[in-house]
Design a protein around this motif. Structure first.
Motif, PDB file in Angstrom:
ATOM      1  N   HIS A 267       0.625  -1.416   0.056  1.00 16.70           N
ATOM      2  CA  HIS A 267      -0.004  -0.013  -0.041  1.00 16.70           C
ATOM      3  C   HIS A 267       1.043   1.398   0.012  1.00 16.70           C
ATOM      4  CE1 HIS A 267       0.887   0.163   4.104  1.00 16.70           C
ATOM      5  NE2 HIS A 267       0.657   1.213   4.190  1.00 16.70           N
ATOM      6  N   LEU A 268       1.979   1.309   0.392  1.00 17.37           N
ATOM      7  CA  LEU A 268       3.312   2.412   0.589  1.00 17.37           C
ATOM      8  C   LEU A 268       3.489   2.537  -0.805  1.00 17.37           C
ATOM      9  CD1 LEU A 268       5.089   1.434   3.873  1.00 17.37           C
ATOM     10  CD2 LEU A 268       3.050   2.834   3.483  1.00 17.37           C
ATOM     11  N   VAL A 269       3.682   1.752  -1.547  1.00 15.94           N
ATOM     12  CA  VAL A 269       4.259   1.727  -3.109  1.00 15.94           C
ATOM     13  C   VAL A 269       2.908   2.435  -3.616  1.00 15.94           C
ATOM     14  CG1 VAL A 269       5.036   0.667  -5.052  1.00 15.94           C
ATOM     15  CG2 VAL A 269       5.723  -0.124  -2.756  1.00 15.94           C
ATOM     16  N   ALA A 270       1.793   2.036  -3.458  1.00 19.90           N
ATOM     17  CA  ALA A 270       0.562   2.527  -4.335  1.00 19.90           C
ATOM     18  C   ALA A 270       0.441   3.916  -3.820  1.00 19.90           C
ATOM     19  CB  ALA A 270      -0.711   1.781  -3.998  1.00 19.90           C
ATOM     20  N   GLN A 271       0.704   4.326  -2.577  1.00 15.13           N
ATOM     21  CA  GLN A 271       0.606   5.827  -2.158  1.00 15.13           C
ATOM     22  C   GLN A 271       1.616   6.423  -2.923  1.00 15.13           C
ATOM     23  OE1 GLN A 271       0.713   6.120   2.054  1.00 15.13           O
ATOM     24  NE2 GLN A 271      -1.462   5.194   2.321  1.00 15.13           N
ATOM     25  N   ARG A 272       2.774   6.235  -3.129  1.00 16.53           N
ATOM     26  CA  ARG A 272       3.694   6.882  -3.719  1.00 16.53           C
ATOM     27  C   ARG A 272       3.430   7.183  -4.950  1.00 16.53           C
ATOM     28  NH1 ARG A 272       9.640   4.973  -1.876  1.00 16.53           N
ATOM     29  NH2 ARG A 272       9.599   5.188   0.362  1.00 16.53           N
ATOM     30  N   ILE A 273       2.846   6.204  -5.593  1.00 18.55           N
ATOM     31  CA  ILE A 273       2.304   6.397  -7.184  1.00 18.55           C
ATOM     32  C   ILE A 273       1.458   7.403  -7.153  1.00 18.55           C
ATOM     33  CG2 ILE A 273       1.640   5.297  -9.024  1.00 18.55           C
ATOM     34  CD1 ILE A 273       3.131   2.621  -8.238  1.00 18.55           C
ATOM     35  N   GLU A 280      10.640  12.232 -10.913  1.00 19.59           N
ATOM     36  CA  GLU A 280      11.304  11.912  -9.800  1.00 19.59           C
ATOM     37  C   GLU A 280      10.635  11.234  -8.756  1.00 19.59           C
ATOM     38  OE1 GLU A 280      11.387  14.938 -11.156  1.00 19.59           O
ATOM     39  OE2 GLU A 280      13.306  14.712 -12.369  1.00 19.59           O
ATOM     40  N   ASP A 281       9.352  11.645  -8.628  1.00 28.01           N
ATOM     41  CA  ASP A 281       8.622  11.004  -7.517  1.00 28.01           C
ATOM     42  C   ASP A 281       8.203   9.279  -8.041  1.00 28.01           C
ATOM     43  OD1 ASP A 281       8.568  13.401  -6.291  1.00 28.01           O
ATOM     44  OD2 ASP A 281       6.303  14.048  -6.971  1.00 28.01           O
ATOM     45  N   LEU A 282       8.068   9.322  -9.430  1.00 29.37           N
ATOM     46  CA  LEU A 282       7.737   8.045  -9.811  1.00 29.37           C
ATOM     47  C   LEU A 282       8.740   7.247  -9.829  1.00 29.37           C
ATOM     48  CD1 LEU A 282       5.300   8.720 -13.042  1.00 29.37           C
ATOM     49  CD2 LEU A 282       4.588   7.609 -10.623  1.00 29.37           C
ATOM     50  N   ALA A 283      10.248   7.652 -10.010  1.00 33.78           N
ATOM     51  CA  ALA A 283      11.185   6.850  -9.981  1.00 33.78           C
ATOM     52  C   ALA A 283      11.375   6.235  -8.541  1.00 33.78           C
ATOM     53  CB  ALA A 283      12.437   7.517 -10.616  1.00 33.78           C
ATOM     54  N   ALA A 307       2.165 -12.200  -7.623  1.00 24.99           N
ATOM     55  CA  ALA A 307       2.300 -11.628  -8.965  1.00 24.99           C
ATOM     56  C   ALA A 307       1.215 -10.662  -9.317  1.00 24.99           C
ATOM     57  CB  ALA A 307       2.640 -12.845  -9.966  1.00 24.99           C
ATOM     58  N   ARG A 308       0.134 -11.011  -8.972  1.00 24.42           N
ATOM     59  CA  ARG A 308      -1.031  -9.964  -9.438  1.00 24.42           C
ATOM     60  C   ARG A 308      -0.854  -8.654  -8.784  1.00 24.42           C
ATOM     61  NH1 ARG A 308      -6.075 -11.792 -11.511  1.00 24.42           N
ATOM     62  NH2 ARG A 308      -5.789 -13.864 -10.561  1.00 24.42           N
ATOM     63  N   LEU A 309      -0.460  -8.563  -7.568  1.00 19.14           N
ATOM     64  CA  LEU A 309      -0.308  -7.347  -6.861  1.00 19.14           C
ATOM     65  C   LEU A 309       1.094  -6.737  -7.617  1.00 19.14           C
ATOM     66  CD1 LEU A 309      -0.517  -5.499  -4.433  1.00 19.14           C
ATOM     67  CD2 LEU A 309       0.982  -6.849  -3.166  1.00 19.14           C
ATOM     68  N   VAL A 310       2.198  -7.148  -7.676  1.00 17.79           N
ATOM     69  CA  VAL A 310       3.356  -6.777  -8.447  1.00 17.79           C
ATOM     70  C   VAL A 310       2.922  -6.121  -9.783  1.00 17.79           C
ATOM     71  CG1 VAL A 310       5.590  -6.847  -9.444  1.00 17.79           C
ATOM     72  CG2 VAL A 310       5.062  -8.095  -7.147  1.00 17.79           C
ATOM     73  N   SER A 311       2.220  -6.960 -10.462  1.00 23.86           N
ATOM     74  CA  SER A 311       1.743  -6.578 -11.643  1.00 23.86           C
ATOM     75  C   SER A 311       0.652  -5.262 -11.983  1.00 23.86           C
ATOM     76  CB  SER A 311       0.966  -7.444 -12.619  1.00 23.86           C
ATOM     77  OG  SER A 311       1.738  -8.865 -12.738  1.00 23.86           O
ATOM     78  N   ASP A 312      -0.249  -5.357 -10.848  1.00 24.37           N
ATOM     79  CA  ASP A 312      -1.005  -4.310 -10.625  1.00 24.37           C
ATOM     80  C   ASP A 312      -0.213  -2.913 -10.506  1.00 24.37           C
ATOM     81  OD1 ASP A 312      -3.052  -5.672 -11.141  1.00 24.37           O
ATOM     82  OD2 ASP A 312      -3.878  -5.957  -9.174  1.00 24.37           O
ATOM     83  N   LEU A 313       0.903  -3.014  -9.294  1.00 25.07           N
ATOM     84  CA  LEU A 313       1.442  -1.879  -9.003  1.00 25.07           C
ATOM     85  C   LEU A 313       2.253  -1.183 -10.103  1.00 25.07           C
ATOM     86  CD1 LEU A 313       2.708  -2.876  -5.542  1.00 25.07           C
ATOM     87  CD2 LEU A 313       1.303  -0.960  -6.141  1.00 25.07           C
ATOM     88  N   LEU A 317       1.928   2.384 -12.011  1.00 27.97           N
ATOM     89  CA  LEU A 317       3.055   3.092 -12.335  1.00 27.97           C
ATOM     90  C   LEU A 317       3.089   3.891 -13.739  1.00 27.97           C
ATOM     91  CD1 LEU A 317       6.075   4.146 -11.121  1.00 27.97           C
ATOM     92  CD2 LEU A 317       6.988   2.044 -12.323  1.00 27.97           C
ATOM     93  N   GLN A 318       2.685   2.650 -14.703  1.00 28.18           N
ATOM     94  CA  GLN A 318       2.776   3.249 -16.224  1.00 28.18           C
ATOM     95  C   GLN A 318       1.535   4.177 -16.461  1.00 28.18           C
ATOM     96  OE1 GLN A 318       4.233   0.043 -18.971  1.00 28.18           O
ATOM     97  NE2 GLN A 318       4.014  -1.307 -17.084  1.00 28.18           N
ATOM     98  N   SER A 319       0.452   3.848 -15.814  1.00 29.52           N
ATOM     99  CA  SER A 319      -0.646   4.694 -15.868  1.00 29.52           C
ATOM    100  C   SER A 319      -0.421   6.210 -15.626  1.00 29.52           C
ATOM    101  CB  SER A 319      -1.871   4.117 -15.365  1.00 29.52           C
ATOM    102  OG  SER A 319      -3.010   4.973 -15.276  1.00 29.52           O
ATOM    103  N   LYS A 320       0.229   6.449 -14.377  1.00 27.01           N
ATOM    104  CA  LYS A 320       0.602   7.597 -13.912  1.00 27.01           C
ATOM    105  C   LYS A 320       1.607   8.258 -14.739  1.00 27.01           C
ATOM    106  CE  LYS A 320      -0.151  10.958 -10.698  1.00 27.01           C
ATOM    107  NZ  LYS A 320      -0.254  10.681  -9.534  1.00 27.01           N
ATOM    108  N   LEU A 321       2.487   7.517 -15.129  1.00 26.77           N
ATOM    109  CA  LEU A 321       3.649   7.972 -15.971  1.00 26.77           C
ATOM    110  C   LEU A 321       3.018   8.575 -17.260  1.00 26.77           C
ATOM    111  CD1 LEU A 321       6.699   8.446 -16.986  1.00 26.77           C
ATOM    112  CD2 LEU A 321       6.340   6.021 -17.656  1.00 26.77           C
ATOM    113  N   PHE A 322       2.177   7.789 -17.794  1.00 29.45           N
ATOM    114  CA  PHE A 322       1.575   8.191 -19.315  1.00 29.45           C
ATOM    115  C   PHE A 322       0.669   9.362 -19.054  1.00 29.45           C
ATOM    116  CE2 PHE A 322      -1.570   7.937 -22.690  1.00 29.45           C
ATOM    117  CZ  PHE A 322      -0.859   7.824 -23.656  1.00 29.45           C
ATOM    118  N   HIS A 323      -0.071   9.452 -18.088  1.00 29.40           N
ATOM    119  CA  HIS A 323      -0.810  10.551 -17.651  1.00 29.40           C
ATOM    120  C   HIS A 323      -0.007  11.984 -17.577  1.00 29.40           C
ATOM    121  CE1 HIS A 323      -4.140   7.987 -16.825  1.00 29.40           C
ATOM    122  NE2 HIS A 323      -4.939   8.957 -16.807  1.00 29.40           N
TER     123      HIS A 323
END
Length: 610
Positions: A267-273, A280-283, A307-313, A317-323
């Motif tokens: 959940h911490l990784v998800a919050q950071r994203i 830099e924040d995404l990195a 695996a599903r959790l890591v894939s979802d995160l 990450l990629q969704s936020k980057l694209f936005h």
């Protein structure tokens, strides 16, 4: 006589008293190569446990199993009274000999011991996974408070107003403040304290925070066990603990962070994203994925869920980057840029990602939107992902490649070509596309293309046979006598390529069956469940496949985490000499499932005709 090895199943399930009984009753026997331990004409009156050597079990000319060190021979006939198979030593073999009555008495007294002998391959793999989960949970019991995520301590004077406190918490995304009273006490002010003061008690926003903070604060030391923090929170009905080291408050442990540690900080990784506003924040969020995976390994969570959790995160990450990158190139709708659809493919698309794997992504652009407007965005996207630690796709399946960033109609033309003019490249591209999942933008763009493929190939047996054929490309590394076959590729000692010989046949074989039955889901485990429910897979086969895939993924992950020098994850071999007895048996059982599944598919798709 040497001591009996009680570390291997099912003997690890015996009590101390039962172990003493077994040790006192056990004998030792020696068999030369070619000598029979049992045959159908003799009733099963003993159980053999192999200490050294190999024993082949046969029913007539059919090989049933090959048993090695730690394995039981003759169990089914002994426990269940079934017909005894022919068991023959393949080399010089030494065994423990256990009397029939002793084994039956142990089965009656110990249900866990008895259940082992009724287990299928899938059951044994599931039991192995469950044991790994239990061991993983033990890590939480010895973890220290400082190992969990601690919020930086925000200390304020008791005279600070409620309004100032609320603004400070908003600025720092904090859920609590530490309040210093004039007499030296340290209190805690939470967001709920603020809400109660302002809205329930209707206090003025100029009220000092010292009047609504809690000063009967419970502290915990940084070097205390994390389990102790959970006990304190439960006992006192609180959700946060200030953490001290040498008398100084170094942070605040919150209940959600404690629970987050148990789920490896996901959940911490998800919050950071979510909170990221810059690359830099995404990195920084991307860097947190690596320790996340380390923590999840052996945490007690099923590999398919890890695996599903890591894939979802990673998708998040990629969704936020694209936005962030596409904000100026497209008008963002409520659900993201609506003029296109960013998709991920490969293991990430299937939700089976266990590392920062090669970039496999594409951009489907809606008709009427010029793909050229997004070329710069696509290039920056790929470069940013490289910076985040995601390697480039060797086959060029990346949005920076114009072949994978174009209009919906252009992709439709490609799909038509891949399905009407079969080729190796076309099959690879089609397989990747069938695993695609939307990440950002208009998901209907992808759904229309995938549904079109499923409709076009319905009932096309000739194409499906060609599409399924690659499952036979790589040999499964298990021999005629069920021994692991070690490749000498990759240096001294060699290893086993369980990705090509084990994981790929399951994933692609299930993918081919899913295509045949019009299953749109991309996750292999979901596909297996749906195929089972539709009668396309026998329940026992489906269960074995799911457990085998989890076991292979787990072994490959353990090898990755334990051997960073192995190079790129896709090239790493599992070193047989590093496996424990339990891992060795799990790998053998999983590869046996793969071998049987390949034979089933070869018959189903008539692959012998090619």
């Amino acid at each position: 006589m040497g001591p009996f090895d009680f570390s291997v199943p099912p003997f690890d399930r015996l009590t101390e008293t039962e172990r003493d009984l077994l040790q006192n009753a056990a004998d030792i026997a020696y068999f030369k190569a070619g000598e029979r331990l049992t045959d159908p004409e003799r009733p099963g009156d003993v159980l053999y446990v192999v200490m050294k050597g190999l024993v082949a079990e046969r029913d007539g000319t059919d090989l049933l199993a090959v048993q090695g060190a730690g394995d039981c021979v003759g169990a089914m006939a002994l426990v269940h009274g079934t017909r005894q198979p022919t068991c023959e030593a393949q080399e010089e073999t030494i065994v423990h000999v256990l009397p029939r009555q002793l084994v039956l008495d142990l089965c009656r007294a110990n249900p866990a011991f008895e259940r082992f002998f009724a287990a299928s391959l899938g059951d044994r793999l599931a039991a192995h996974a469950q044991a790994q989960q239990v061991r993983g949970m033990a890590g939480f019991m010895v973890a220290k408070v400082y190992e969990a995520y601690l919020h930086p301590p925000l200390r304020v004077p008791a005279a600070m107003t409620l309004r100032e406190a609320a603004l400070l918490m908003k600025e720092h995304h904090a859920t609590s403040l530490l309040v210093d009273a004039p007499d030296g006490r340290v209190g805690v002010l939470s967001g709920s304290d603020l809400r109660e003061a302002a809205f329930v008690r209707e206090w003025p926003i100029t009220t000092p925070v010292g009047e609504c903070a809690t000063f009967e604060t419970v502290f915990i030391e940084a070097d205390d066990f994390l389990f102790s923090a959970q006990v304190l929170m439960t006992r006192h009905g609180i959700r946060r603990l200030p953490v001290r080291r040498e008398g100084q408050v170094t942070g605040v442990l919150e209940m959600i962070d404690l629970l987050g540690y148990m789920s490896s900080h996901a959940h911490l990784v998800a919050q950071r994203i979510d909170r990221a506003t810059t690359l830099e924040d995404l990195a920084a969020a991307a860097r947190a994925l690596d320790p996340l995976l380390q923590g999840m390994s052996g945490s007690g969570v099923r590999l398919r869920d890890v695996a599903r959790l890591v894939s979802d995160l990673s998708r998040k990450l990629q969704s936020k980057l694209f936005h962030l990158l596409a904000a100026d190139a497209l008008c963002a709708s409520e659900n993201g840029p609506g003029g296109c659809c960013l998709v991920v493919m490969g293991s990430e698309g299937r939700g089976e990602q266990l590392a920062k794997t090669d970039q496999d992504n594409a951009l489907i652009v809606r008709e009427g939107t010029d793909p050229e407007r997004l070329r710069a965005v696509c290039q920056r996207f790929t470069e940013a992902m490289l910076g985040f630690g995601y390697p480039p796709c060797p086959g060029g399946m990346m949005v920076s490649n114009p072949a994978w960033a174009k209009s919906e109609s252009a992709f439709r033309d490609d799909l038509l070509s891949w399905t009407t003019t079969p080729s190796e490249t076309g099959f690879l591209n089609l397989a990747a596309f069938l695993d695609a999942e939307p990440v950002a933008g208009d998901a209907d763009l992808l759904a229309r293309l995938k549904n079109g493929v499923l409709e076009r190939l319905r009932g096309n047996d000739a194409f499906l046979s060609l599409f399924a054929r690659p499952i036979l490309t790589f040999d499964t590394p298990i021999g005629f006598f069920h021994q692991l076959l070690v490749s000498r590729k990759g240096g001294a000692g060699g290893g086993l390529d369980i990705k090509k010989g084990g994981i790929f046949p399951i994933v692609h074989g299930v993918r081919a069956l899913a295509l045949e039955h019009g299953v749109a889901e991309s996750n292999t485990f979901d596909r297996i469940d749906i195929l089972r429910d539709r009668g396309a897979l026998e329940p026992a086969v489906a269960a074995d496949l799911s457990e085998a895939l989890q076991a292979l993924m787990g072994l490959r992950l353990a090898q990755r985490l334990g051997r960073p020098e192995a190079g790129a994850p896709g090239e790493a071999l599992v070193r047989a000499e590093t496996l424990t007895k339990t891992q060795h048996d799990a790998l053998r059982d999983a590869l046996l499932v793969v071998k049987r599944f390949k034979a089933l598919l070869a018959h189903h798709f008539h692959l012998s005709a090619f």
